[in-house]
Design an enzyme around this catalytic site. Structure first.
Site, PDB file in Angstrom:
ATOM      1  N   GLY A  41      -4.648   6.518   3.895  1.00 18.90           N
ATOM      2  CA  GLY A  41      -4.898   5.593   2.810  1.00 18.90           C
ATOM      3  C   GLY A  41      -3.715   5.460   1.878  1.00 18.90           C
ATOM      4  N   CYS A  42      -3.981   4.919   0.720  1.00 20.65           N
ATOM      5  CA  CYS A  42      -2.935   4.678  -0.285  1.00 20.65           C
ATOM      6  C   CYS A  42      -2.168   5.957  -0.583  1.00 20.65           C
ATOM      7  CB  CYS A  42      -3.582   4.145  -1.562  1.00 20.65           C
ATOM      8  SG  CYS A  42      -2.435   3.989  -2.952  1.00 20.65           S
ATOM      9  N   PHE A  43      -0.853   5.895  -0.486  1.00 21.53           N
ATOM     10  CA  PHE A  43      -0.071   7.119  -0.691  1.00 21.53           C
ATOM     11  C   PHE A  43      -0.052   7.589  -2.138  1.00 21.53           C
ATOM     12  CE2 PHE A  43       3.772   4.126   0.287  1.00 21.53           C
ATOM     13  CZ  PHE A  43       3.676   3.488  -0.943  1.00 21.53           C
ATOM     14  N   CYS A  45      -2.712   8.235  -3.674  1.00 23.39           N
ATOM     15  CA  CYS A  45      -3.760   9.261  -3.612  1.00 23.39           C
ATOM     16  C   CYS A  45      -3.287  10.490  -2.840  1.00 23.39           C
ATOM     17  CB  CYS A  45      -5.011   8.707  -2.933  1.00 23.39           C
ATOM     18  SG  CYS A  45      -5.854   7.381  -3.825  1.00 23.39           S
TER      19      CYS A  45
END
Length: 217
Positions: A41-43, A45
Site C-alpha cells: 500500500g501507500c508507502f 504508511c
C-alpha cells in the site's frame, strides 16, 4: 609443565595482556546488514511502520516491480509504469529476522484485496514481496501458504511474490512523510490509526515503547 603453557620464571619481565576491545570499538564493528523490499500500500504508511522496528537500520520509500526507469511519483500514480509503491528495509538479521519482517508485513495491510489498500486503488498499491534471494522467496511462499491454510484472513491472499530487480527511491518529500506531516489529512485519517494499531500489536519489537503521544490530537 613445559612449552607454551609453562609458568613464567620469577625474574621474567611481565608480559602485557592484550587490550580488551572497548564497548565503543565493539559497536563500531561492521554489521552484516540485509535488505527486504515490500509493497503493501501507500508507502507513507509502510515506512512509518517499519522504521520503528528494532533491528531496522533504514526504511526508504520508493518504487519497484515496473518497466520505467527512474519513475516519478506522478508517473507511478497513473498505473502505467508497472511499479508498486514499496518500502526498502535495511535490517540487521541478528536483531530481527526476515520471517519477523514478514509477520509485520502481512499483519499491517490487507493482502486479500487485489490492487487496493483501503481508499487507495491501482496496481501501484498491490501487495507484493520482492525477494532478494532464494531463502527470502521460500520463506515468503511458506508464510503465505500457512496463512491461507489457517484461515487467518477471510479471503485468499493475493500477495505477489516475485524476484527483486531494481529499486528507485521516491522523491525526498516522501521520505519520513508521516513524521514530517502528522496533521496532513491523509496521515490523520489513514496513517495514524494504522501506526497506533501496529504499535499496540508489536510493542515488544519497537525501538521505543513509550508512544503516549499517539492519542494526542
Amino acid at each position: 609443565m613445559t612449552g607454551a603453557f609453562a609458568p613464567a620464571a620469577a625474574n621474567a619481565e611481565p608480559v602485557d595482556k592484550p587490550a580488551k576491545a572497548s564497548p565503543a570499538s565493539a559497536d563500531k564493528k561492521e554489521k552484516k546488514l540485509e535488505v527486504a523490499t515490500f509493497g503493501n500500500g501507500c508507502f507513507w504508511c509502510t515506512e512509518a511502520v517499519f522504521e520503528e522496528l528494532k533491528g531496522v537500520e533504514s526504511a526508504v520509500s520508493g518504487y519497484s516491480g515496473g518497466r520505467v526507469p527512474n519513475p516519478t511519483y506522478e508517473q507511478v500514480c497513473t498505473g502505467a509504469t508497472g511499479h508498486a509503491e514499496v518500502i526498502q528495509v535495511t535490517y540487521d538479521p541478528e536483531a530481527i529476522s526476515f520471517p519477523e519482517l514478514l509477520e509485520v508485513f502481512w499483519m499491517t495491510h490487507d493482502p486479500t484485496t487485489l490492487n487496493q489498500q483501503g481508499p487507495d486503488h491501482g496496481t501501484q498499491y498491490r501487495s507484493a514481496v520482492f525477494y532478494h534471494n532464494d531463502e527470502q522467496r521460500k520463506e515468503a511462499e511458506y508464510y503465505k501458504q500457512r496463512l491461507d491454510e489457517s484461515g487467518a484472513f477471510n479471503a485468499p491472499i493475493v500477495t505477489e511474490i516475485t524476484e527483486f530487480k531494481k529499486f528507485y527511491p521516491a522523491e525526498d518529500y516522501h521520505q519520513q512523510y508521516f513524521e514530517a506531516n502528522p496533521r496532513q489529512p491523509y496521515c490523520r485519517a489513514v496513517v495514524k490509526p494504522k501506526v497506533i494499531k501496529f504499535r499496540k500489536a508489536f510493542k515488544d519489537k519497537l525501538k521505543v515503547n513509550d508512544k503516549s503521544h499517539d492519542e494526542e490530537e
